[in-house]
Design a protein around this motif. Structure first.
Motif, PDB file in Angstrom:
ATOM      1  N   ASN A 180     -10.986  -1.073  -9.725  1.00  0.00           N
ATOM      2  CA  ASN A 180     -11.194  -0.228 -10.889  1.00  0.00           C
ATOM      3  C   ASN A 180      -9.906  -0.045 -11.695  1.00  0.00           C
ATOM      4  O   ASN A 180      -9.921   0.001 -12.925  1.00  0.00           O
ATOM      5  N   GLY A 181      -8.775   0.054 -11.002  1.00  0.00           N
ATOM      6  CA  GLY A 181      -7.502   0.256 -11.682  1.00  0.00           C
ATOM      7  C   GLY A 181      -7.017  -0.954 -12.454  1.00  0.00           C
ATOM      8  O   GLY A 181      -6.287  -0.816 -13.444  1.00  0.00           O
ATOM      9  N   ILE A 191       0.858  -1.179   0.000  1.00  0.00           N
ATOM     10  CA  ILE A 191       0.000   0.000   0.000  1.00  0.00           C
ATOM     11  C   ILE A 191       0.896   1.232   0.000  1.00  0.00           C
ATOM     12  O   ILE A 191       1.851   1.277   0.782  1.00  0.00           O
ATOM     13  N   PRO A 192       0.632   2.221  -0.885  1.00  0.00           N
ATOM     14  CA  PRO A 192      -0.457   2.286  -1.861  1.00  0.00           C
ATOM     15  C   PRO A 192      -0.141   1.476  -3.119  1.00  0.00           C
ATOM     16  O   PRO A 192       1.011   1.107  -3.367  1.00  0.00           O
ATOM     17  N   ASN A 193      -1.202   1.229  -3.896  1.00  0.00           N
ATOM     18  CA  ASN A 193      -1.068   0.505  -5.154  1.00  0.00           C
ATOM     19  C   ASN A 193      -2.058   1.099  -6.150  1.00  0.00           C
ATOM     20  O   ASN A 193      -2.644   2.148  -5.902  1.00  0.00           O
ATOM     21  N   HIS A 194      -2.242   0.424  -7.284  1.00  0.00           N
ATOM     22  CA  HIS A 194      -3.099   0.959  -8.341  1.00  0.00           C
ATOM     23  C   HIS A 194      -4.407   0.177  -8.489  1.00  0.00           C
ATOM     24  O   HIS A 194      -5.018   0.173  -9.554  1.00  0.00           O
ATOM     25  N   ALA A 195      -4.835  -0.493  -7.423  1.00  0.00           N
ATOM     26  CA  ALA A 195      -6.096  -1.235  -7.500  1.00  0.00           C
ATOM     27  C   ALA A 195      -7.291  -0.296  -7.630  1.00  0.00           C
ATOM     28  O   ALA A 195      -8.263  -0.609  -8.319  1.00  0.00           O
ATOM     29  N   TYR A 196      -7.252   0.853  -6.960  1.00  0.00           N
ATOM     30  CA  TYR A 196      -8.318   1.858  -6.987  1.00  0.00           C
ATOM     31  C   TYR A 196      -9.704   1.222  -6.800  1.00  0.00           C
ATOM     32  O   TYR A 196     -10.559   1.271  -7.694  1.00  0.00           O
TER      33      TYR A 196
END
Length: 280
Positions: A149-150, A126-131
């Motif tokens: 969403n990511g 964390i953080p990452n691009h999973a959104y």
């Protein structure tokens, strides 16, 4: 800064949960949570009592959506939890929602949604691009479904162990809706990149029983905004809204209410009703 982007009714306990997004750039509610994240505020609301404040809970960095889960645990008692997604972190905060529990309205776990297959550096932290944006709980399957969403995927989560047990694709979608029978996931979103002149709306239907996509629909010059089923679950109502760049927005139909016949696994646009214009 605690801006309530969404409010949810927890029907099990008659509580209102307000999702506080925090600062627009950082997703942080500095007033309540310092520099760590933003917050969720819970208000008790009963017919016989005036509403009153219960607690503000610090979670991850906003924007947030939530899903309430209840199940019978190993001791044969009813367990209640709330799962709150943290958009800027790429995580889910798990909150104990059992009144009377020593950890009632406390964060009891954090689920990392990072998928190294979609991260340039193989990031699993964390953080990452999973959104994450869009989350539902199906009583039919007993599983929680979080839209990454990511990654354009859905993470299937065991609400007891909080483990991700499966992942499946849900392309071009930014939110999730569950059919009233708990069997079908309906994703909605919009493609603003393929055509410089037009926004292309998307409706995707996924069968949770057979674990496969059963319908995909493109809607030219439509940005699907909010969507809800009627009480019988036979009609799906989709509002239109405003998005896209200057050229795309000029071609948008922002004054329509779309009515779909939801005879799953089939879905069919039955009627488009002209309503007022929207700029939001």
């Amino acid at each position: 800064k605690a801006i309530a982007g969404y409010a949810y009714m927890d029907s099990s306990h008659a509580n209102l949960w307000f999702m506080n997004d925090g600062d627009d750039d950082t997703g942080v509610d500095h007033l309540n949570c310092g520099d760590e994240g933003s917050s969720v505020t819970v208000i008790l609301q009963k017919d016989s009592d005036p509403p009153h404040f219960l607690k503000t809970i610090c979670v991850g960095k906003g924007h947030h959506v939530t899903a309430f889960v209840n199940y019978v645990d190993k001791s044969h008692t009813q367990a209640y939890k709330a799962f709150v997604s943290n958009l800027m972190d790429g995580s889910l905060s798990v909150i104990d929602n059992n009144p009377g529990s020593q950890s009632f309205l406390q964060v009891i776990d954090l689920i990392h949604l990072a998928d190294s297959r979609y991260e340039n550096s193989g990031n699993k932290a964390i953080p990452n691009h999973a959104y994450p944006h869009g989350m539902v709980f199906s009583k039919l399957t007993g599983k929680l479904y979080s839209l990454n969403n990511g990654y354009e995927t859905v993470a299937v989560i065991d609400p007891v162990s909080h483990k991700i047990i499966d992942v499946f694709p849900m392309p071009k979608c930014s939110n999730l809706l569950l059919s009233p029978d708990g069997r079908y996931l309906i994703g909605k979103g919009a493609d603003r990149k393929t055509d410089a002149q037009h926004v292309i709306g998307h409706i995707n239907v996924f069968d949770l029983k057979n674990m496969k996509s059963v319908a995909e629909m493109e809607l030219l010059d439509i940005y699907p905004s909010t969507y809800q089923f009627n009480r019988e679950g036979k009609k799906l109502y989709v509002t239109t809204a405003y998005t896209g760049d200057e050229i795309q927005s000029k071609n948008l139909k922002t004054d329509q209410l779309l009515v779909f016949k939801a005879d799953f696994p089939d879905i069919k646009l039955e009627k488009s009703i002209s309503v007022g214009q929207t700029r939001c």
